[in-house]
Design a protein around this motif. Sequence first.
Motif: not given
Length: 179
Positions: A104, A109-110, A46-49, A101-102, A72, A39
Motif C-alpha cells: 500500500l 497499489s492505492s 487495494t493492493l496491486a498484484t 505485490a506492491d 515496488n 486487484s
Amino acid sequence: MRTSVRALAAAVAATLLSLTSAIAHAEPAVPADGCRDISFPVPQGTLATTLCLPPGGAADTVMVLMSGSNFNGTYWDFQYQPEIYNFRRAMNAAGYATLVADRLGNGASSTPVSLSLTATATAEALHGMVRALRDGLDGARPFTKVVTVGHSLTSGTSVMEANSYHDVDGVLLTVVAMR
C-alpha cells in the motif's frame, strides 16, 4: 419432419447452453507470459498484484513477493537484463508460481491515509493474500504450499504474518547489505 427439426433445435440449444455454462465456470485465461494483474482489496484500499505461473501453467507452490520500503514490485520483476536480474522470472522458470505485490502506498497499489499503514495492517493484508491463494485467488486453482518472501521492511511483515497466523509453508527473508 417437424419432430426432427424440433429435436435438432433442442439438441443444439442444449449443447450451446452446456458450452456457455462450461465457459462461465472456466478458470480465467492466462496470457502467453503466464502473468495476470489482480486487484486485491484490503481494508485500507487495494493492493496491486501480479500472479505469474510457470511455463506449462501449473504449480503447487506459490511465492508471495513483497518489496521493502523504497521499492515496488519491480524489485522482483526487474526488466533490465531479465535473464540475469529478474527473480520472479527465475522462480517461474524453476516451476514456482509467484504473486508480486506492491505494498500500500507503493507502485500501482492505492495510497491510503498514512496512519493506517502499520506493520500489523500489512501483515493482515499478507495473511489475506495467503488465504486467497490457498482458496484459489481470482479463479486460479488453489495452491497447496505458500511461501512468503520479504525484502527489508517486508521481511519483518513476513515474520509477523507467519507468527500470527501459522499458515505459510516457508518464509524467505532478504536484505540489501550496504558497504
